[in-house]
Scaffold this active site. Structure first.
Site, mmCIF file in Angstrom:
data_model
loop_
_atom_site.group_PDB
_atom_site.id
_atom_site.type_symbol
_atom_site.label_atom_id
_atom_site.label_comp_id
_atom_site.label_asym_id
_atom_site.label_seq_id
_atom_site.Cartn_x
_atom_site.Cartn_y
_atom_site.Cartn_z
ATOM 1 N N ARG A 1 -5.632 7.845 -9.426
ATOM 2 C CA ARG A 1 -5.389 7.345 -8.074
ATOM 3 C C ARG A 1 -4.539 6.067 -8.116
ATOM 4 O O ARG A 1 -3.758 5.819 -7.196
ATOM 5 C CB ARG A 1 -6.695 7.107 -7.325
ATOM 6 C CG ARG A 1 -6.502 6.789 -5.857
ATOM 7 C CD ARG A 1 -7.810 6.723 -5.101
ATOM 8 N NE ARG A 1 -8.310 8.010 -4.687
ATOM 9 C CZ ARG A 1 -8.071 8.570 -3.506
ATOM 10 N NH1 ARG A 1 -7.299 7.951 -2.626
ATOM 11 N NH2 ARG A 1 -8.587 9.742 -3.192
ATOM 12 N N GLU B 1 -11.965 2.855 2.890
ATOM 13 C CA GLU B 1 -11.235 2.187 1.816
ATOM 14 C C GLU B 1 -9.894 1.585 2.210
ATOM 15 O O GLU B 1 -9.538 0.500 1.734
ATOM 16 C CB GLU B 1 -11.031 3.169 0.657
ATOM 17 C CG GLU B 1 -12.312 3.553 -0.036
ATOM 18 C CD GLU B 1 -12.110 4.702 -1.016
ATOM 19 O OE1 GLU B 1 -12.298 4.479 -2.214
ATOM 20 O OE2 GLU B 1 -11.753 5.811 -0.569
#
Length: 771
Positions: A319, A721
């Protein structure tokens, strides 16, 4: 049934308070440590290693066993199943066996009649070690070729040729530290033996199903014999995704052997020593660009400290690679990622899951380009945004729903960015000691688990004959407001007040095989699963009402005033009573799997994300160049949550995420001793942001035109997030303030967190001509 087939009737998109707010304020909200204890409950504590890397040649527990209040002691030899509490790789031990791999690793578990008795006894164990050389830093691990997996590469084009042909070229580096989750409620588990060898565990975990599987693995049981329950957590932030398993499995092991309830509640110091952190990164980049600052080629290298085991490091580092572009198009690009295996506690999930580490490198690089060209960094950012013909990420996913340009333009106007930037320049020209900086940075964050099979959710909805509704789903509540959002979705389906929906604990015996509440997917997955369950019951009620009242199904409508069936109207409760008498099922399970996503990890290409969440922030800072101390003066945030399920909850998540991101980049510093011992293991030495660190002026707005182009639940977007990375604006503003302290010194060599010591070192380097 698609979300457009049931219209929003009032419950969704309302700024309702958190479902636990009143109970939390009054002190009646139950957390794991508040649940009434069994009369004969035992309390557990782990005995910890005092070496970072060694062969474990002996373990003398005689003093532990004879300590006051001690009932039993457990080590690796007492495990009936497998000594494995890892999520995937099989390399995390409940107790060390032959080798110790980090300072503070669990060696044994003692259970006693009281919490304090267990803690005192745990310190009496005597381990015999044969010391081995520890690898503590990224550099040491890479030099020794100590990796959790081979280096991964992502990109396209002939980067070397494109760099060579670029009109301008520069290189830079950025190091960033880890971060402790510092949840208010520490790790805790309460295990209660059940009949016929079953086990019930109340766990503070984001991933009940995984904890269930791991307990079963350790005890040698079938998964169905273990029930894990979670009502709420006092914070998680990723630290209770995999890390809760150690405590839950230890409690279950002791409870099964003793035949008594066992609670393990970690002391804050032990919690910080035993559990994983955000990954520390060391990064470098080389970039080629033109006179306008438009990037032509990028070569980027990312290296992280993964710790002693794999945990979730593969996906986290992936990621980081996915987000090393942020909102910017790289025509030719190579991103190389190293995953260092060290003798430190295994790094783990943390809000953003690697995204922040990748994204801040992109922002750092663009600031560097702007400084080299003498331009406003915002102009360089705008020149490099994704757009028509420039819409393919380094992993070959098209950026189709690109609203970053509009959000930035709106924020520039609403924050008065241009005038404020001029005012900052004027201030810096007139003041020698206090320097200011201002920065606007955007966020593009991919939403979905990058491990494709995790993108699924389940729910159970029961309706009773009085019209009350019981909601259960696989998501967990860690303070983020997931439960109230999903309750709003269900209430909306039946046009009833949200108060009519009873939220129950997340339990593995109600909804099985669920994914962690992580990756900002809680509302997406569980909201849609609950919607599908409620919609199935609604369809049955519509069919029944049409037949009972002699009307077409299209004539049956659910309204806040009752259920309309042609010319007749009955209360929702009355319809449920009639349906029950007619033997219509008022219970349904719901399931949802995120569509259209796929990813080939071997080539690092595909569509790992269902959509992107966007936002932008302006941060203005003041810096004392004599002490290195700084203050964030003002913050303006514009964030895209699509069609918000609950604006009040979303605004709170944005504020909290930003402040936590600010802490990572400015004050939160993990320090390890030369022997691998964590020195910052308490609030006295580890500095999270406090209320006084919140900017005096903080303006947060949801982007009004926001609407998810994909058919998510009510066209909403994730909010857990993405706001964390809005804090990049603070670091970029600090970089500008440092540069302003020595205008001719070059681009500052500032690492994160930007503590006063690091800021003073960066200023000193500029003065010495080493910028």
């Amino acid at each position: 049934m698609a979300d457009r087939e049931i219209q929003t009737l009032g419950a969704v998109s309302r700024p309702l308070p958190h479902d636990s707010a009143a109970a939390q304020i009054s002190g009646t909200a139950l957390y794991a440590d508040d649940v009434p204890e069994a009369a004969n409950i035992l309390h557990g504590a782990f005995g910890l290693s005092t070496m970072a890397h060694a062969r474990l040649t002996g373990l003398d527990l005689s003093a532990v066993q004879s300590a006051p209040g001690v009932v039993a002691v457990f080590s690796a030899i007492n495990i009936p199943g497998k000594n494995d509490v890892s999520p995937f790789a099989g390399d995390d031990r409940l107790f060390a066996e032959d080798e110790v791999v980090y300072h503070g690793q669990a060696l044994f578990l003692v259970v006693a009649s009281s919490h304090q008795a267990a803690r005192r006894a745990a310190k009496l164990g005597k381990a015999a070690y044969e010391p081995l050389p520890p690898l503590l830093s990224i550099a040491e691990a890479l030099a020794a070729d100590s990796l959790i997996e081979p280096a991964q590469s992502m990109g396209r084009g002939d980067v070397a040729a494109a760099l060579a042909a670029s009109p301008h070229r520069l290189s830079g580096r950025l190091a960033m530290g880890g971060q402790d989750h510092f949840y208010l409620e520490g790790q805790i588990a309460v295990a209660t033996p059940q009949e016929q060898g079953g086990m019930h565990v109340l766990s503070s975990t984001q991933h009940p199903s995984e904890v269930q599987h791991i307990i079963a693995r350790v005890l040698g049981l079938a998964d169905a014999q273990v029930t894990v329950e979670v009502r709420r957590m006092g914070g998680g932030f990723g630290g209770k995704e995999t890390q809760a398993s150690l405590f839950a499995a230890g409690a279950a092991l002791a409870a099964a052997a003793a035949g008594r309830q066992v609670k393990i509640r970690a002391d804050r110091d032990d919690d910080m020593v035993l559990t994983g952190k955000r990954h520390e990164f060391e990064t470098g980049y080389e970039v080629g660009f033109d006179e306008e600052g438009r990037i032509e080629a990028v070569s980027m290298e990312l290296a992280s400290r993964c710790g002693c085991s794999a945990d979730l490091s593969q996906a986290i580092n992936d990621r980081a690679m996915f987000h090393a572009d942020n909102c910017y198009f790289y025509p030719a690009v190579k991103i190389l990622s190293h995953r260092a295996k060290t003798h430190t506690v295994s790094a783990t999930a943390f809000r953003g899951f690697g995204g922040p580490q990748g994204m801040i490198v992109a922002e750092r690089m663009l600031d560097h380009i702007a400084h080299a060209l003498g331009k406003d960094p915002l102009s360089v950012r705008l020149a490099n945004l994704y757009g028509p013909g420039r819409d393919l990420t380094p992993y070959a996913m098209q950026v189709a729903d690109n609203v970053a340009p509009q959000i930035i333009a709106d924020l520039v106007a609403s924050s008065d960015y241009t005038a404020r930037r001029a005012a900052v320049a004027d201030w810096n020209a007139r003041h020698r000691i206090i320097k200011k900086g201002i920065a606007l940075t955007p966020v593009k964050f991919g939403i979905s688990f990058t491990t494709t099979h995790l993108n699924q959710g389940g729910a159970l909805v029961n309706i009773y004959t009085d019209g009350s509704i019981l909601l259960n789903h696989g998501g967990t509540e860690m303070g983020q407001g997931l439960m109230i959002k999903v309750a709003q979705v269900v209430a909306d389906v039946f046009a009833v007040p949200v108060a009519q929906v009873r939220i129950s604990s997340t339990r593995t015996d109600k909804v099985p095989n669920t994914s962690a509440t992580a990756a900002s997917s809680g509302s997406d997955l569980n909201g849609m699963a609950a919607f599908n369950a409620a919609a199935a019951i609604r369809a049955r009620l519509v069919e029944f009402a049409a037949g009972h009242f002699g009307v077409e199904e299209e004539a049956v409508r659910f309204t806040p005033d009752g259920v309309v069936a042609g010319a007749q109207i009955v209360s929702f409760a009355r319809l449920c009573q009639l349906a029950y008498l007619a033997r219509v099922s008022l219970s349904a399970t719901g399931f949802y799997a995120t569509p259209a996503i796929h990813y080939d990890r071997a080539s690092h290409t595909g569509r790992p994300f269902y959509y992107f969440a966007y936002g932008a922030a302006v941060a203005e800072v003041a810096l004392d160049t004599l002490t290195g101390e700084h203050k964030v003066l003002a913050v303006d945030i514009l964030h895209d949550v699509g069609k918000s399920l609950n604006p009040a909850i979303d605004l709170g998540q944005i504020e909290g995420g930003f402040i936590q991101g600010m802490g990572w980049l400015t004050t939160e510093e993990l320090v390890f001793d030369a022997d691998g011992r964590l020195l910052t293991h308490a609030p006295s030495t580890y500095k999270i942001p406090t209320a006084s660190d919140r900017p005096a002026r903080m303006k947060i707005e949801l982007w009004a035109p926001g609407e998810n182009a994909e058919p998510t639940i009510h066209r909403s977007k994730a909010v857990g997030e993405p706001p964390f990375m809005l804090a990049n604006a603070v670091f970029c503003a600090l970089t500008q303030a440092v540069a302003a302290s020595v205008p001719s010194g070059g681009f500052p060599a500032l690492d994160a967190p930007a503590t006063p010591e690091r800021i003073l070192a960066a200023i000193a380097a500029l003065r010495a001509g080493h910028g």
